[in-house]
Design an enzyme around this catalytic site. Structure first.
Site, mmCIF file in Angstrom:
data_model
loop_
_atom_site.group_PDB
_atom_site.id
_atom_site.type_symbol
_atom_site.label_atom_id
_atom_site.label_comp_id
_atom_site.label_asym_id
_atom_site.label_seq_id
_atom_site.Cartn_x
_atom_site.Cartn_y
_atom_site.Cartn_z
ATOM 1 N N ASP A 145 0.566 -1.458 3.624
ATOM 2 C CA ASP A 145 1.888 -1.269 3.037
ATOM 3 C C ASP A 145 1.900 0.153 2.483
ATOM 4 O O ASP A 145 0.982 0.551 1.758
ATOM 5 C CB ASP A 145 2.104 -2.290 1.912
ATOM 6 C CG ASP A 145 3.491 -2.170 1.311
ATOM 7 O OD1 ASP A 145 4.426 -1.777 2.036
ATOM 8 O OD2 ASP A 145 3.633 -2.484 0.114
ATOM 9 N N THR A 147 2.475 2.958 4.758
ATOM 10 C CA THR A 147 1.726 3.716 5.783
ATOM 11 C C THR A 147 1.879 5.227 5.558
ATOM 12 O O THR A 147 0.933 5.991 5.761
ATOM 13 C CB THR A 147 2.209 3.322 7.199
ATOM 14 O OG1 THR A 147 2.103 1.903 7.306
ATOM 15 C CG2 THR A 147 1.355 3.956 8.288
HETATM 16 N N1 PPS Z 1 15.066 1.674 5.469
HETATM 17 C C1 PPS Z 1 14.213 1.070 4.671
HETATM 18 N N2 PPS Z 1 14.605 0.647 3.459
HETATM 19 C C2 PPS Z 1 13.768 0.034 2.629
HETATM 20 N N3 PPS Z 1 12.472 -0.190 2.923
HETATM 21 C C3 PPS Z 1 12.023 0.217 4.120
HETATM 22 C C4 PPS Z 1 12.857 0.873 5.052
HETATM 23 N N4 PPS Z 1 12.122 1.163 6.123
HETATM 24 C C5 PPS Z 1 10.891 0.688 5.888
HETATM 25 N N5 PPS Z 1 10.831 0.118 4.695
HETATM 26 C C6 PPS Z 1 9.711 -0.559 4.067
HETATM 27 O O1 PPS Z 1 9.230 0.159 2.975
HETATM 28 C C7 PPS Z 1 7.841 -0.044 2.908
HETATM 29 C C8 PPS Z 1 7.227 0.996 2.077
HETATM 30 O O2 PPS Z 1 7.882 0.822 0.877
HETATM 31 P P1 PPS Z 1 7.670 1.754 -0.262
HETATM 32 O O3 PPS Z 1 8.351 1.244 -1.464
HETATM 33 O O4 PPS Z 1 6.213 1.986 -0.356
HETATM 34 O O5 PPS Z 1 8.395 3.022 0.237
HETATM 35 S S1 PPS Z 1 7.867 4.437 0.161
HETATM 36 O O6 PPS Z 1 6.952 4.590 1.299
HETATM 37 O O7 PPS Z 1 7.240 4.700 -1.109
HETATM 38 O O8 PPS Z 1 9.032 5.182 0.288
HETATM 39 C C9 PPS Z 1 7.439 0.017 4.329
HETATM 40 O O9 PPS Z 1 6.239 -0.669 4.443
HETATM 41 P P2 PPS Z 1 5.158 -0.221 5.516
HETATM 42 O O10 PPS Z 1 5.900 -0.202 6.844
HETATM 43 O O11 PPS Z 1 4.201 -1.327 5.404
HETATM 44 O O12 PPS Z 1 4.635 1.090 5.103
HETATM 45 C C10 PPS Z 1 8.572 -0.697 5.040
HETATM 46 O O13 PPS Z 1 8.331 -2.072 5.203
HETATM 47 MG MG MG Z 2 5.170 -2.571 3.877
HETATM 48 MG MG MG Z 3 2.810 -1.976 6.745
HETATM 49 MG MG MG Z 4 5.371 -0.247 8.600
#
Ligand code: PPS
Ligand code: MG
Ligand code: MG
Ligand code: MG
Length: 357
Positions: A145, A147
């Site tokens: 989570d 990435t």
């Molecule tokens: N458009 C959109 N809106 C909201 N959330 C989204 C969106 N796209 C992706 N994701 C999801 O956000 C996960 C990462 O969340 P974070 O809170 O860590 O976001 S951030 O990376 O700090 O910006 C990220 O998790 P991982 O894919 O596991 O990294 C996604 O599941």
């Molecule tokens: Mg995630």
């Molecule tokens: Mg992920």
């Molecule tokens: Mg992802």
């Protein structure tokens, strides 16, 4: 003596998350550009995400062969001819993690120590294809989570939760880059957060993940003028401007603490580095939150004495499929601050409606 509920599930989940964390840490230092690809939704996925999902699902399949899994990744791109190089690397990494020597809980056998074929590991990744739903047992897995945080060398988390009849019963989160001691941000890194419903929440370290740990307690006495928000790094993932307006309504002068992943829930549960995790949808994106991005963290907060709801104050529904499709936004905080946040959100929404912003 009566068995402690969900103890086997807890130890299996810890074992799986510890191995997946070790894998991601070892990949980070050796990751090359061709080992990261962009998914259809434009988000990145790396060999570490895929192989971590293969490892966790292999352990879960051995320990609980009848339990379905809702996992973020799937192996369809890896099965294509052009996925051959990635596939080979993932098989190598997953087998390193499944056969490597890591301290597991004594007297248990999760089917480790034996290398798996490419076919078995791709099938293990695809065990994560379950559609979810309101009834029965299922696991929710985010193998990495945050990435983007992982790729930057910042916060990311391996998140695994057991959901039974829509209710999260076990939540385990490994945060390889999160400092162990809240008072020493530059000190030892590698934390593990474990919660079981009705049994509390603890912080442990990734190097010693099976003991009693430190009991977690969310902060509960912050005056509104000094509360600190936790929020995503990516402005495309949660509405930073909206959070700033809620903060202004509450009169807090603290700047937000931004980090990737469910590490936000972990930090919130420790009670010192933030008071409210607020995640509002970015208008126009039409994005629905995924259950694997919230299940473990939500239980962690509840067991640390806090509350998690959507922006309307409704409980998160983990039984409506792979997404939190019936909810709008996420608010996690202490029981005493929660109604004030929900009220402030409504005020900002009302002001937006009359065109104040
Ligand atoms: N458009 C959109 N809106 C909201 N959330 C989204 C969106 N796209 C992706 N994701 C999801 O956000 C996960 C990462 O969340 P974070 O809170 O860590 O976001 S951030 O990376 O700090 O910006 C990220 O998790 P991982 O894919 O596991 O990294 C996604 O599941
Ligand atoms: Mg995630
Ligand atoms: Mg992920
Ligand atoms: Mg992802």
């Amino acid at each position: 003596m009566a068995a402690i509920p969900f103890q086997v599930e807890k130890y299996a989940a810890i074992s799986a998350v510890v191995r997946a964390c070790a894998l991601t840490m070892s990949v980070f230092n050796r990751l090359v550009k061709s080992e990261t690809v962009t998914k259809d939704d434009k988000s990145p996925v790396t060999v570490a995400d895929y192989s971590a999902q293969a490892v966790v699902n292999t352990i879960l399949a051995h320990a609980f062969p009848n339990d379905p899994i809702v996992g973020e990744e799937d192996a369809s791109d890896l099965r294509k001819p052009e996925g051959a190089l990635l596939r080979e690397r993932i098989v190598e990494l997953a087998n390193e993690a499944l056969t490597g020597i890591v301290a597991d809980k004594e007297n248990v056998n999760w089917g480790l120590g034996k290398a798996r074929s490419s076919h078995e590991l791709l099938d293990a990744i695809d065990r994560g294809n379950y559609a979810g739903g309101p009834v029965g047992r299922m696991w929710a897995l985010d193998p990495i989570d945050g990435t983007k945080g992982f790729l930057r060398g910042e916060q990311y988390a391996v998140c695994l939760a057991l959901i039974v009849d829509s209710i999260v019963q076990v939540g385990v989160i490994g945060c390889p880059n999160l400092h162990v001691d809240v008072s020493k941000p530059d000190g030892e890194r590698g934390t593990m957060f474990v919660a079981v419903r009705g049994q509390g929440a603890q912080q442990l370290s990734l190097s010693s993940p099976y003991g009693d740990g430190i009991p977690l307690r969310i902060s509960s006495h912050s005056p509104l003028s000094s509360i600190r928000f936790l929020e995503s790094v990516e402005a495309a993932h949660s509405a930073h401007g909206f959070n700033a307006r809620v903060a202004a309504v509450l009169g807090t002068s603290q700047s937000p603490n931004r980090m990737d992943s469910q590490a936000k829930y972990c930090v919130l549960s420790r009670g010192v580095e933030g008071d409210v995790y607020l995640r509002m949808p970015v208008p126009g994106m039409g994005y629905q939150e995924k259950i694997w991005d919230h299940a473990s963290g939500a239980l962690l907060i509840q067991e640390a004495g806090g509350i998690v709801s959507d922006s309307l104050g409704r409980p998160l529904n983990f039984g409506s499929g792979r997404t939190l499709g019936e909810n709008f936004g996420v608010v996690a905080t202490s029981i005493d601050i929660h109604p004030k946040i929900i009220h402030a959100i409504r005020q900002v929404q009302d002001e937006e409606k009359i065109g104040k912003f």
